[in-house]
Design an enzyme around this catalytic site. Structure first.
Site, PDB file in Angstrom:
ATOM      1  N   CYS A   1       0.892  -1.166   0.000  1.00 47.43           N
ATOM      2  CA  CYS A   1       0.000   0.000   0.000  1.00 47.43           C
ATOM      3  C   CYS A   1       0.919   1.200   0.000  1.00 47.43           C
ATOM      4  O   CYS A   1       1.534   1.514   1.013  1.00 47.43           O
ATOM      5  CB  CYS A   1      -0.918   0.044   1.216  1.00 47.43           C
ATOM      6  SG  CYS A   1      -1.915   1.550   1.207  1.00 47.43           S
TER       7      CYS A   1
ATOM      8  N   CYS B   1      -0.522   4.189   2.482  1.00 47.94           N
ATOM      9  CA  CYS B   1      -0.504   4.060   3.940  1.00 47.94           C
ATOM     10  C   CYS B   1      -0.236   2.610   4.326  1.00 47.94           C
ATOM     11  O   CYS B   1       0.895   2.153   4.230  1.00 47.94           O
ATOM     12  CB  CYS B   1      -1.782   4.593   4.544  1.00 47.94           C
ATOM     13  SG  CYS B   1      -3.296   4.091   3.713  1.00 47.94           S
ATOM     14  N   SER B   2      -1.240   1.871   4.746  1.00 50.84           N
ATOM     15  CA  SER B   2      -0.969   0.518   5.233  1.00 50.84           C
ATOM     16  C   SER B   2      -2.173  -0.386   5.004  1.00 50.84           C
ATOM     17  O   SER B   2      -2.431  -1.275   5.807  1.00 50.84           O
ATOM     18  CB  SER B   2      -0.626   0.581   6.708  1.00 50.84           C
ATOM     19  OG  SER B   2      -1.691   1.209   7.400  1.00 50.84           O
ATOM     20  N   CYS B   3      -2.944  -0.169   3.949  1.00 48.24           N
ATOM     21  CA  CYS B   3      -4.125  -0.986   3.691  1.00 48.24           C
ATOM     22  C   CYS B   3      -3.711  -2.449   3.568  1.00 48.24           C
ATOM     23  O   CYS B   3      -2.722  -2.764   2.921  1.00 48.24           O
ATOM     24  CB  CYS B   3      -4.820  -0.521   2.423  1.00 48.24           C
ATOM     25  SG  CYS B   3      -5.373   1.187   2.548  1.00 48.24           S
TER      26      CYS B   3
HETATM   27 FE    FE Z   1      -3.257   2.088   2.989  1.00 46.86          FE
END
Ligand code: FE
Length: 226
Positions: free
Chosen positions: A123, A126-128
């Site tokens: 991602c 961000c951090s999906c």
């Molecule tokens: Fe994300």
């Protein structure tokens, strides 16, 4: 995150350990931990968050939801061609049929690795991450170096994880979004003919479902046991 912030007033956790003696007894906590605690206290204080609900949520993701869920999905796809077809055409429904649903897993897409194609997930924003099948993302997945380098140099990143693929294999990098979460369906390891779903699931590593790793092999298991 290893880079230094440009503004001197915003220091990262370990680059000034020597002058961290504030006598507050909290110097073991990273800046991120402190921020999370401050945010949590504020939300609880304002009545936006029930601390017990928060504890249940955290416990759920620490103990009940994790890569073992994804491993079961993968092992089933390895043994059941009908399920595999379903997984590759409608991953959300196929995964939900095993009971794995919930936040951050509403729109799942499964990516099949083959001898010709290797898929890797990132991602960049961000951090999906697909929580219901993989649990909470590892720290490196959320780090700036992974997020940028996975796109620019996926083979270099994989090499750091100990994975070297032949040049003939095409590497495809998939950028998760707030909408779509990916699960890599790794190739079934050789010499696993006749293995049960449960046995196969033990070979499926978290990283193999992100694409930064490969599944364990039967000989890895023998080494682990000895
Ligand atoms: Fe994300």
């Amino acid at each position: 995150m290893n880079e230094k912030a440009p503004n001197a007033g915003h220091r990262h956790e370990h680059d000034d350990a020597a002058d961290h003696d504030h006598g507050d007894g909290g110097s073991e906590l990273s800046e991120m931990d402190l921020r999370v605690r401050a945010l949590e206290s504020l939300l609880v204080e304002k009545g936006y968050v029930d601390p017990q609900a928060l504890d249940i949520l955290i416990e759920t993701y620490e103990t009940k939801v994790g890569p073992h869920n994804g491993a079961r999905v993968v092992a089933k796809a390895w043994t059941d061609p009908e399920f595999k077809r379903w997984l590759l055409t409608d991953a959300s429904a196929a995964i939900a049929s095993l009971g794995y649903t919930g936040r951050q897993g509403e729109h799942m897409v499964a990516l099949e690795n083959t001898p010709q194609v290797h898929n890797m997930v990132v991602c960049t924003l961000c951090s999906c991450y697909p929580w219901p099948v993989l649990g909470l993302p590892p720290v490196w997945y959320k780090s700036a170096p992974y997020r940028s380098r996975a796109v620019i140099d996926p083979r270099g990143v994989m090499a750091e994880f100990g994975v070297r693929l032949p040049d003939s294999v095409e590497v495809r990098v998939w950028d998760s979004t707030a909408e779509i979460r990916y699960l890599v369906l790794p190739e079934r390891p050789a010499q696993t003919e006749g293995w049960s779903e449960a046995q196969l699931a033990t070979l499926v590593t978290r990283d193999s479902m992100i694409g930064t790793g490969l599944p364990a092999t039967p000989s890895d298991i023998v080494q682990r046991a000895s």
